[in-house]
Design an enzyme around this catalytic site. Structure first.
Site, PDB file in Angstrom:
ATOM      1  N   ASP A  84     -13.085   0.291 -43.234  1.00  0.00           N
ATOM      2  CA  ASP A  84     -12.014  -0.676 -43.472  1.00  0.00           C
ATOM      3  C   ASP A  84     -11.282  -1.083 -42.194  1.00  0.00           C
ATOM      4  OD1 ASP A  84     -10.542  -2.202 -45.328  1.00  0.00           O
ATOM      5  OD2 ASP A  84      -8.931  -0.724 -45.360  1.00  0.00           O
ATOM      6  N   ASP A 106     -11.913  -7.187 -39.438  1.00  0.00           N
ATOM      7  CA  ASP A 106     -10.561  -7.744 -39.454  1.00  0.00           C
ATOM      8  C   ASP A 106     -10.281  -8.593 -38.218  1.00  0.00           C
ATOM      9  OD1 ASP A 106      -7.938  -8.322 -39.837  1.00  0.00           O
ATOM     10  OD2 ASP A 106      -7.225  -6.262 -39.855  1.00  0.00           O
ATOM     11  N   GLY A 211      -2.831  -4.039 -49.476  1.00  0.00           N
ATOM     12  CA  GLY A 211      -1.425  -3.687 -49.643  1.00  0.00           C
ATOM     13  C   GLY A 211      -1.011  -3.482 -51.081  1.00  0.00           C
TER      14      GLY A 211
END
Length: 288
Positions: A84, A106, A211
């Site tokens: 991740d 990301d 989140g």
């Protein structure tokens, strides 16, 4: 039930119009508690190791990933492994060899064109090595590299741009900014469910909510019904893991056997995960 690919779990949830929970883990005990919780719920789960967790483990995700693979293979539910929030190409290139079937690359903080170019290259490499590649468009607050507010101008993911982004990068899943924020310790975030629905219509790949610890569970369920498929959860389980340790050491200051405080921590994680996995995995209705 056993170790499966993230693509398998996402495709199944996407087709059924429900969600799949993706839990970040840092230690073996936290991972054990996560799998136990998923087994209690009787639902699949994605075990995630973040770039920051890899840095903690001497910048090598291999040993933890190997342990997670054993947990997955002996689990009573399907489990996949995901790397991740990867920002470094060197770590991306270790994903497949360490046993991960998917990676979130990301480039979200970068300017749009740079994000597209960098992510396209990462997706190409990932597909060449059998990885499902997730990327992010928009800014999910709570990280130092990103804008502070999850509600400011230019933060939310634009559906038209999302359609273009997926087509240009070739990513397999898209993390979107719809009001949640990383590292929230209380569930107070409000999501733009109308935007979720418009994003679901705009792109043909599963949508990811980051989140999610800061989102009330009924809102998570509503977001899945609106079009979210993968739900990332981290902070709430680290709180569940840490609280019993802190209490145990406060009650027994002479304690030096880690098993005596790690066992209640693991149990605490399993209870929270069972509830969250059920919220995510049982939400939604069959999509046409």
């Amino acid at each position: 039930m056993t170790l499966v690919s993230t693509a398998t779990l996402l495709q199944d949830a996407y087709a059924r119009g429900t969600g799949v929970a993706a839990l970040n883990v840092i230690t073996l005990e936290q991972a054990e508690g996560t799998v136990l919780g998923a087994e209690q719920a009787g639902l699949p789960v994605i075990l995630q190791v973040s770039e920051n967790a890899a840095k903690f483990h001497l910048d090598d995700p291999g040993p933890l990933a190997a342990a997670l693979a054993v947990l997955a293979r002996t689990s009573q539910v399907d489990v996949s492994l995901h790397l991740d929030h990867v920002t470094r190409t060197t770590l991306l290139h270790r994903a497949a060899e360490c046993g991960f079937s998917s990676v979130m690359f990301d480039a979200g903080p970068l300017p749009y064109e740079e994000n597209v170019a960098t992510t396209r290259e990462a997706a190409w490499w990932g597909h060449e090595h059998g990885l499902l590649v997730e990327a992010e468009l928009g800014y999910v607050g709570g990280k130092a590299s990103q804008v502070e507010s999850a509600h400011g101008d230019g933060v939310r993911t634009d559906p038209d741009q999302a359609r273009e982004y997926v087509a240009e990068t070739g990513v397999d899943a898209l993390a979107v900014a719809v009001g949640s924020k990383h590292a929230m310790t209380t569930a107070e975030a409000e999501l733009d469910l109308d935007l979720v629905a418009r994003l679901r219509e705009a792109v043909s790949v599963p949508l990811v909510l980051h989140g999610s610890s800061g989102v009330p569970q009924p809102t998570i369920a509503a977001a899945i019904r609106a079009g979210i498929t993968k739900v990332n959860i981290g902070t709430i389980t680290t709180i569940a893991f840490t609280r019993p340790i802190r209490q145990k050491l406060a009650d027994l200051p002479a304690l030096n056997d880690p098993r005596q405080y790690l066992e209640p921590a693991r149990t605490s994680v399993s209870a929270v995960v069972a509830e969250m996995v059920a919220t995510v995995g049982l939400a939604g209705t069959q999509r046409s």
